[in-house]
Design a protein around this motif. Structure first.
Motif, short mmCIF file in Angstrom:
data_model
loop_
_atom_site.label_atom_id
_atom_site.label_comp_id
_atom_site.label_asym_id
_atom_site.label_seq_id
_atom_site.Cartn_x
_atom_site.Cartn_y
_atom_site.Cartn_z
N THR A 135 0.90 -1.14 0.25
CA THR A 135 0.16 0.07 0.05
C THR A 135 0.91 1.35 -0.01
N VAL A 136 1.94 1.15 0.81
CA VAL A 136 2.96 2.39 0.75
C VAL A 136 3.44 2.59 -0.59
N ASP A 137 3.97 1.48 -1.16
CA ASP A 137 4.60 1.50 -2.52
C ASP A 137 3.60 2.22 -3.31
N ARG A 138 2.37 1.56 -3.48
CA ARG A 138 1.39 1.92 -4.38
C ARG A 138 1.28 3.59 -4.42
N LEU A 139 1.05 4.04 -2.95
CA LEU A 139 0.69 5.24 -2.83
C LEU A 139 1.70 6.18 -3.41
N LEU A 140 3.05 5.67 -3.11
CA LEU A 140 4.06 6.63 -3.41
C LEU A 140 4.15 6.70 -4.99
N ARG A 141 4.05 5.55 -5.59
CA ARG A 141 4.08 5.70 -7.05
C ARG A 141 2.99 6.52 -7.52
N GLN A 142 1.67 6.33 -7.21
CA GLN A 142 0.62 6.99 -7.36
C GLN A 142 0.74 8.66 -7.45
N GLN A 143 1.39 9.07 -6.60
CA GLN A 143 1.79 10.45 -6.25
C GLN A 143 2.84 10.89 -6.72
N SER A 144 3.59 10.03 -7.26
CA SER A 144 5.08 10.18 -8.08
C SER A 144 6.12 11.11 -6.92
N ILE A 145 6.06 10.48 -5.67
CA ILE A 145 6.93 10.77 -4.64
C ILE A 145 8.12 10.08 -4.47
N HIS A 146 9.19 10.67 -4.71
CA HIS A 146 10.44 9.94 -4.44
C HIS A 146 10.85 9.61 -2.99
N ARG A 147 11.32 8.14 -3.22
CA ARG A 147 11.66 7.71 -1.75
C ARG A 147 12.56 8.70 -0.90
N ASP A 148 13.57 9.46 -1.65
CA ASP A 148 14.32 10.22 -0.95
C ASP A 148 13.81 11.33 -0.32
N ASP A 149 12.64 11.81 -0.86
CA ASP A 149 11.94 12.79 -0.18
C ASP A 149 11.06 12.40 0.97
N VAL A 150 10.99 11.02 1.38
CA VAL A 150 9.95 10.70 2.26
C VAL A 150 11.05 10.54 3.66
N LEU A 151 10.56 11.39 4.55
CA LEU A 151 11.43 11.47 5.96
C LEU A 151 11.29 10.14 6.68
N GLY A 152 10.30 9.43 6.77
CA GLY A 152 10.07 8.34 7.75
C GLY A 152 8.80 8.00 7.57
N ILE A 153 8.45 6.66 8.13
CA ILE A 153 7.06 6.06 8.27
C ILE A 153 6.60 6.02 9.88
N GLY A 154 5.69 6.32 10.33
CA GLY A 154 5.25 6.02 11.53
C GLY A 154 4.11 5.11 11.56
N VAL A 155 4.16 4.35 12.45
CA VAL A 155 3.09 3.03 12.49
C VAL A 155 2.27 3.07 13.85
N ALA A 156 0.92 3.16 13.86
CA ALA A 156 0.35 2.82 15.14
C ALA A 156 -0.43 1.45 15.18
N VAL A 157 0.04 0.86 16.35
CA VAL A 157 -0.80 -0.64 16.72
C VAL A 157 -1.25 -0.66 17.75
N PRO A 158 -2.51 -1.26 17.84
CA PRO A 158 -3.24 -1.37 19.30
C PRO A 158 -2.72 -2.63 19.97
N GLY A 159 -1.29 -2.07 20.54
CA GLY A 159 -0.75 -3.07 21.50
C GLY A 159 0.43 -2.47 22.22
N GLN A 160 1.25 -3.29 23.08
CA GLN A 160 2.32 -2.74 23.63
C GLN A 160 3.55 -3.04 22.69
N VAL A 161 4.48 -2.01 22.99
CA VAL A 161 5.64 -1.82 21.78
C VAL A 161 6.98 -1.60 22.74
N ASP A 162 7.83 -2.36 22.54
CA ASP A 162 9.20 -2.23 23.26
C ASP A 162 9.81 -1.24 22.49
#
Lengths: 418, 418
Positions: free
Chosen positions: A134-161
């Motif tokens: 899904t990330v890949d598809r959206l980046l392609r669709q928006q013609s956004i270059h990976r170098d211009d993405v500073l990071g990915i944040g992920v929310a999960v319903p659980g405990q994270v170490d």
């Protein structure tokens, strides 16, 4: 100010101070836009020299840019600053039971595009691959270059170490000890930060929502489970291993029904979406004149908490009683939080928070059962960020971490080592 | 390090940083004694220049002094530093139902003299005058000049408005909105700080007790009521109006018996000293072979929690069962705290904490009911400071506030205004 630092270190030194000033400056530019250095100094209370220094760093990193400078005129107005709206992108991913949402945003948190995908499995690899594609598809669709993405944040319903960057336990996803951050980083070749969705909700409220000016803020996430995020002053209250806020598993009746966590009578058992739905299913046995009976039994639709809230809002007596009782149990736990943490704001998120009846009941219970001083002090409000709250929390986490790091890019190694 | 800042301001600036360094330096000198500037730099991680500067300030204020310098020898050893042991004094006052304790200590928290006074009234003026006369008497007795006393710290079992410096509600003392700090200041002509005894207990554990190295520490005070103090990193968690930690009034059974606070089924109702005594009185109806029956009914002695602990420790079955059940209820609340705040240490104070049976039961309940990660992470221990814990908390509060203030003396005006 909307500043919220996830302080991973207790080292108050001049480097730390520089980070704090950097976050403060960025947030003020983001909130005010078109602001001059001297206005920045006035609002933040920082010295002109400090503002110049932090702005220089933000300009160098291209997080902000100069605008409105007019060199041709005499007595030209001071150069204004704004967050660079299109130079970089951030990606937010929310994972829940049966669906994910992926959004691409600007550095100011504006969502450019988002996509929801549903599925009927708990398989970790399936969900991981779905996130990646899904990330890949959206980046392609928006013609956004990976170098211009500073990071990915992920929310999960659980405990994270947070140190090991592992989802240690997400009961509703049936995941234990999965290296979600590392796996996504490997497959997407982008830095990834993963955190608990209720903690991210609290960060979202502090950065973008109703909690901007709150001193002590508790965000209560009512979904498949019930989790909380606590913000004290400008810091997320993490606990020693990052699992603070699991107030859904505070027992409000030690001899009550068993909870999935192994304890008994946990607040979650009475208050999460499943508890609200169960309450509805019980009521339907005797309430054949209810709208809910019509929708669920006659029309054979899958009942949701949204349906119950909707029915209550149009005056369905059965639905109103279900919502009121749910509010009573939410109020019991929130009163405990109000007494224990003395927050000035408790923000409730999830479908049920859209109901006024719920808030009337929560307010009533907290005023009735809370100690006078903390109960008088607290505002109890629904989230204003709707179903975007976890996504916005991912953006807040990314910005917070980026600004804390002096390098140009997000360095998740340093997160790992802390 | 034992540092614990009651941060009244959220302003992280260079002045704040200087305060933090000053506290850090003082605490390190206090803990290590006879320490050189370069050793200080190594231990604190501060630069030589910063250490020199903070030491200079501490020397100027006469909080520390130079020792062990030997100018006559060649290659003389570096000058060592220690806290000035007799230049200044601090006074701690603990107020509880029916008694007060007043202690005079040195700057390192060593108690030079202490005096307990008992009474049978709830009258505020009586207690105020008793505090004043006891402080006066001890100062005279020790020939200590008022100018050499840096301040008085007072622990009360109730909620304190830190800004207005008022005891807003102390149910067991039956006080409401009394200006204890101002009244004592006026009558004693010395600066006075008043705080909640459980919060002070937490500070005492962080400065002087078992919690020195704890990241997130919760102190649970089991006395006439049940209160908690929360230390996060180096700061006391105050809440927005200073009443955080009232976890004794978290309801653990929303339909349980009424509590003095007006709510129902509060943790305190099941776990404070009165609850333990009530449990004993109920048991005595059927346990005529118990030591407690012998002491209480046959010998007509006034039963205390100490008696119950003592009887349990020598194997009295009835007492053991009372203690075990009390531990179960303490464990329920502590499990909630462990889940919600993810502390690495929970320290229990009060007479009941002297019983191993209580801790076995608390541990069992927390392991059984807590979420795995926070339950594995936490240490559950009794206070090592015994009945001095609140007094030591007063000293910690005074030192913390003194070191935060750049003036030579304690300035309670600045506390008032914050």
């Amino acid at each position: 100010m909307g500043v919220c630092l996830v302080t991973k270190t207790s080292k108050f030194d001049s480097a730390y101070l520089r980070r704090v000033n950097c976050v403060k400056t960025f947030c003020t530019i983001r909130e005010h836009g078109w602001i001059s250095r001297s206005e920045l100094a006035d609002i933040t209370g920082l010295s002109r020299a400090t503002v110049s220094e932090t702005v220089r760093e933000l300009l160098e990193r291209e997080f902000v840019r100069e605008v409105g400078s007019d060199n041709t005129q005499r007595g030209r107005p001071p150069v204004k600053l704004e967050v660079n709206p299109t130079r970089f992108y951030l990606i937010a991913v929310e994972i829940d039971v049966g669906w994910i949402v992926v959004a691409i945003t600007t550095l100011v948190g504006e969502i450019l595009v988002q996509r929801r995908e549903e599925f009927r499995t708990h398989d970790y690899d399936f969900v991981l691959n779905l996130c990646v594609s899904t990330v890949d598809r959206l980046l392609r669709q928006q013609s956004i270059h990976r170098d211009d993405v500073l990071g990915i944040g992920v929310a999960v319903p659980g405990q994270v170490d947070l140190n090991r960057r592992v989802v240690t336990f997400a009961p509703n996803l049936r995941w234990r000890d999965v290296s979600l951050a590392d796996d996504l980083e490997r497959d997407l070749n982008l830095p990834v930060l993963v955190s608990n969705e209720a903690m991210l909700g609290a960060m979202a409220e502090k950065w973008f929502g109703r909690g901007r000016d709150a001193g002590v803020l508790v965000y209560v996430s009512v979904k498949g489970g019930l989790g909380c995020g606590i913000v004290n002053d400008r810091s997320l209250f993490l606990g020693v291993s990052g699992s603070a806020g699991e107030l859904g598993h505070m027992s409000i009746d030690p001899k009550g029904p068993e909870c999935s966590c192994g304890s008994r009578g946990c607040w979650e058992v009475y208050s999460d979406e499943q508890a609200i739905l169960d309450r509805a299913f019980r009521a339907l046995r005797t309430s054949k004149d209810s709208l809910l009976f019509q929708w669920c039994i006659v029309e054979n639709r899958r009942l949701t908490v949204d349906d119950i809230v909707h029915a209550a809002n149009v005056g369905d007596q059965t639905a109103m009683e279900i919502v009121r009782e749910s509010g009573w149990y939410l109020g019991i736990g929130i009163a405990n939080i109000v007494n224990g943490l003395n927050p000035d704001m408790v923000i409730v998120g999830g479908c049920i928070a859209a109901s006024e009846i719920v808030f009337d009941e929560i307010n009533r219970v907290v005023q009735e059962r809370g100690l006078q001083i903390p109960a008088e002090k607290v505002s109890l409000v629904p989230t204003g960020l709707g179903d975007k709250v976890a996504l916005m929390g991912c953006i807040a986490l990314l910005l917070d971490t980026l600004l804390e790091q002096p390098e140009g890019r997000l360095n998740t190694d340093s997160v790992r080592e802390n």
